[in-house]
Enzyme design. Structure first.
Site, short mmCIF file in Angstrom:
data_model
loop_
_atom_site.label_atom_id
_atom_site.label_comp_id
_atom_site.label_asym_id
_atom_site.label_seq_id
_atom_site.Cartn_x
_atom_site.Cartn_y
_atom_site.Cartn_z
N SER A 43 -38.03 28.29 2.82
CA SER A 43 -38.00 29.06 1.58
C SER A 43 -36.62 28.96 0.95
O SER A 43 -35.60 29.11 1.64
CB SER A 43 -38.33 30.53 1.85
OG SER A 43 -38.07 31.31 0.69
N ASN A 58 -40.85 31.75 -8.16
CA ASN A 58 -40.69 33.02 -7.45
C ASN A 58 -39.36 33.02 -6.71
O ASN A 58 -38.88 31.99 -6.26
CB ASN A 58 -41.86 33.25 -6.49
CG ASN A 58 -41.59 32.76 -5.08
OD1 ASN A 58 -40.90 33.42 -4.29
ND2 ASN A 58 -42.09 31.57 -4.75
N PHE A 71 -38.83 36.90 0.86
CA PHE A 71 -39.48 37.45 2.06
C PHE A 71 -39.63 38.97 1.98
O PHE A 71 -39.27 39.70 2.92
CB PHE A 71 -38.71 37.10 3.34
CG PHE A 71 -38.80 35.67 3.78
CD1 PHE A 71 -39.64 34.76 3.16
CD2 PHE A 71 -38.03 35.21 4.85
CE1 PHE A 71 -39.71 33.44 3.57
CE2 PHE A 71 -38.09 33.90 5.27
CZ PHE A 71 -38.93 33.01 4.64
N ASN A 121 -35.41 31.12 -1.06
CA ASN A 121 -35.05 32.44 -1.58
C ASN A 121 -34.37 33.35 -0.56
O ASN A 121 -34.05 34.49 -0.87
CB ASN A 121 -36.30 33.13 -2.13
CG ASN A 121 -36.93 32.32 -3.26
OD1 ASN A 121 -36.23 31.85 -4.15
ND2 ASN A 121 -38.24 32.15 -3.20
N THR A 122 -34.15 32.86 0.66
CA THR A 122 -33.34 33.56 1.65
C THR A 122 -32.10 32.72 1.88
O THR A 122 -32.20 31.58 2.35
CB THR A 122 -34.10 33.75 2.97
OG1 THR A 122 -35.24 34.60 2.75
CG2 THR A 122 -33.21 34.37 4.04
N ASN A 150 -43.02 23.57 0.98
CA ASN A 150 -42.69 24.83 0.35
C ASN A 150 -42.39 24.58 -1.13
O ASN A 150 -42.66 23.50 -1.65
CB ASN A 150 -41.47 25.46 1.05
CG ASN A 150 -41.53 26.97 1.10
OD1 ASN A 150 -41.79 27.62 0.10
ND2 ASN A 150 -41.27 27.54 2.28
N LYS A 174 -43.00 24.64 8.52
CA LYS A 174 -43.11 24.42 7.08
C LYS A 174 -41.79 23.91 6.54
O LYS A 174 -40.75 24.55 6.72
CB LYS A 174 -43.52 25.71 6.37
CG LYS A 174 -43.87 25.51 4.90
CD LYS A 174 -44.57 26.73 4.32
CE LYS A 174 -45.06 26.47 2.91
NZ LYS A 174 -45.84 27.61 2.37
N TYR A 202 -52.48 28.00 -3.58
CA TYR A 202 -51.86 29.26 -3.98
C TYR A 202 -51.78 29.32 -5.50
O TYR A 202 -52.58 29.97 -6.15
CB TYR A 202 -50.49 29.42 -3.32
CG TYR A 202 -49.78 30.73 -3.64
CD1 TYR A 202 -50.39 31.72 -4.41
CD2 TYR A 202 -48.51 30.99 -3.17
CE1 TYR A 202 -49.75 32.92 -4.70
CE2 TYR A 202 -47.86 32.19 -3.45
CZ TYR A 202 -48.49 33.14 -4.22
OH TYR A 202 -47.84 34.32 -4.50
#
Length: 361
Positions: A181, A117, A121, A183-184, A252, A223, A325
Site C-alpha cells: 500500500s 485513495n 489502513f 498510503n502507510t 496494489n 500483495k 474493486y
C-alpha cells in the site's frame, strides 16, 4: 443486477466514502435478513455460470473475487457472499484499531473510471474484525489481508504481521500479506531485498508452527506494487518461490498517474490510483511474474478490471484468479456476471472442460 444503473447516479452525488459506507451497510443488512440472503444467493447463483477452479489447494466455485479494501472490517461478508463471487478478500486489518488518514481520502475520477485513495489502513483492529466475522454465516471462500499499524516502526513490522497471522489463521482460507500500500509511510520498503527476505522467513516459520498446532495448512499470498521495475519483479518472484509462498497478488494501487490529466482537480491528490488507468500496468506486472515464476506459484490478478475483456487479459497474462474493486464501483455486480458469462462462452467455443484447460495450465 441491472438495478445498480439506477442507483449509481444517486450514489455518485454523495462523497465517495459516504457512498461506500451506505453500500456496505445495505449489503450488511441484506446479509443479516434470513431468508433474504438465501433468496439472493439462490437467485444470483442460479443465473451465473460457475467455473470451479483449485488454486493454492483451495477449491473456488469460480475464479472471480472481491479485492481487499472493499470490506475492510468484515461487516458485509454475508451480503457479498450472496452476490455469487468465488471468494472475498477482507481487510486490510491491522493488529490495533487505527483511524487511517484524515478525510477526505477517497476521490473519484469518473471521466477515466478511476479512484484515488489514501485511506491509510483505517481499521477496527483484530478484535472487532474477528467479532464481526464471527457473526456472519458466510459460505464464500475468505482471504484476509493483513498489514502493520502506522505507529509501528518499520524495523518492528514483522511483529504486527505475525500477530495478525496468528489471529486470523484459523478463520481464513488464505492470508494476504500487504506490503505494497502506498498510503502507510515506508510500507513499500518491505519489498526491498533484505526486508522482504527477513519478513518471508519469519512468516513461513510461523505458518509452519500454526499448521502443526491447528492441524491444517492455510496458504499465504503476498500483495505487491505495480510501481516496481522488471529487475525487482524478478527478484521478488525468486524470493517468493524460494521461501515457498503460496501465491502472489498483483497488484496494489499505483502512485503514478497514467491517463490522469494534469488539469483534473483530482490529479493533485496524493494516494494510490486504481481503476481503468491501472489496468495496463497491472497486466504487465502479472505477465512478468508469470514469466519469472513459471508454474512455481499462482498469481491473483487485480487492477483495472472494468469489463470481461480486461478480465480475460489478466487470465491470459498469467493470473489464475482475479479480483474486482473499482470496477464494481463503476459497473456494479453486473460486472461479475459479464465476466463469468464471457468465460463460459470462451470455454464452450474452445470445447475445453475448464478455465485451466483453456489457458493451458
Amino acid at each position: 443486477m441491472d438495478s445498480y444503473r439506477l442507483l449509481r447516479p444517486l450514489l455518485f452525488r454523495l462523497p465517495p466514502e459516504t457512498s461506500h459506507r451506505l453500500t456496505l451497510n445495505a449489503l450488511s443488512l441484506a446479509g443479516r435478513i434470513h431468508p433474504l440472503d438465501q433468496f439472493l444467493a439462490d437467485a444470483v447463483r442460479g443465473r451465473l455460470p460457475q467455473h470451479p477452479t483449485t488454486v493454492m489447494g483451495i477449491p473456488f466455485p469460480n475464479p472471480v473475487g472481491v479485492a481487499a479494501g472493499l470490506d475492510k472490517h468484515a461487516s458485509a461478508v454475508d451480503g457479498l457472499s450472496a452476490l455469487g463471487f468465488g471468494f472475498v478478500e477482507l481487510g486490510t486489518v491491522t493488529p490495533l484499531a487505527q483511524p487511517g488518514n484524515p478525510r477526505p481520502r477517497l476521490f473519484r475520477l469518473s471521466t477515466i473510471n478511476g479512484v484515488i485513495n489514501r485511506n491509510g489502513f483505517n481499521s477496527v483492529g483484530l478484535n472487532q474484525f474477528l467479532s464481526n466475522l464471527a457473526r456472519s454465516r458466510h459460505t464464500v471462500r475468505l482471504g484476509i489481508n493483513i498489514g502493520k499499524n502506522a505507529a509501528t516502526p518499520l524495523e518492528h513490522a514483522e511483529h504486527d504481521y505475525l500477530t495478525a497471522l496468528r489471529a486470523v489463521y484459523g478463520v481464513a482460507d488464505y492470508i494476504a500479506i500487504n506490503i505494497s500500500s502506498p498510503n502507510t509511510p515506508g510500507l513499500r520498503d518491505l519489498q526491498g531485498e533484505h526486508a522482504l527476505e527477513n519478513l518471508l522467513g519469519k512468516l513461513k516459520d510461523e505458518q509452519s508452527r500454526l499448521s502443526d498446532n491447528h492441524g491444517y495448512y492455510t496458504p499465504l499470498a503476498v500483495k505487491i506494487s505495480p510501481d516496481i521495475d522488471q529487475i525487482d519483479i524478478d527478484r521478488i518472484a525468486e524470493s517468493l518461490a524460494r521461501y515457498e509462498l503460496d501465491a502472489v497478488i498483483a497488484t496494489n494501487t499505483t502512485v503514478s498517474r497514467p491517463g490522469v490529466s494534469v488539469q483534473a482537480a483530482q490529479s493533485i491528490e496524493q494516494g494510490g490510483l486504481s481503476g481503468e488507468p491501472l489496468n495496463e500496468m497491472s497486466s504487465r506486472v502479472i505477465a512478468r511474474l508469470a514469466s519469472a515464476l513459471g508454474s512455481t506459484l499462482p498469481i491473483i490478478g487485480v487492477g483495472g478490471i472494468m469489463n470481461a475483456t480486461d478480465a480475460w487479459e489478466k487470465f491470459t497474462a498469467g493470473a489464475s484468479l482475479i479480483q474486482l474493486y473499482t470496477g464494481l464501483i463503476y459497473r456494479g455486480p453486473r460486472l461479475l456476471g459479464d465476466i463469468l458469462t464471457d468465460l463460459d462462452q470462451r470455454i464452450s467455443i474452445a470445447q475445453a472442460g475448464s478455465l485451466t484447460e483453456l489457458l493451458g495450465r
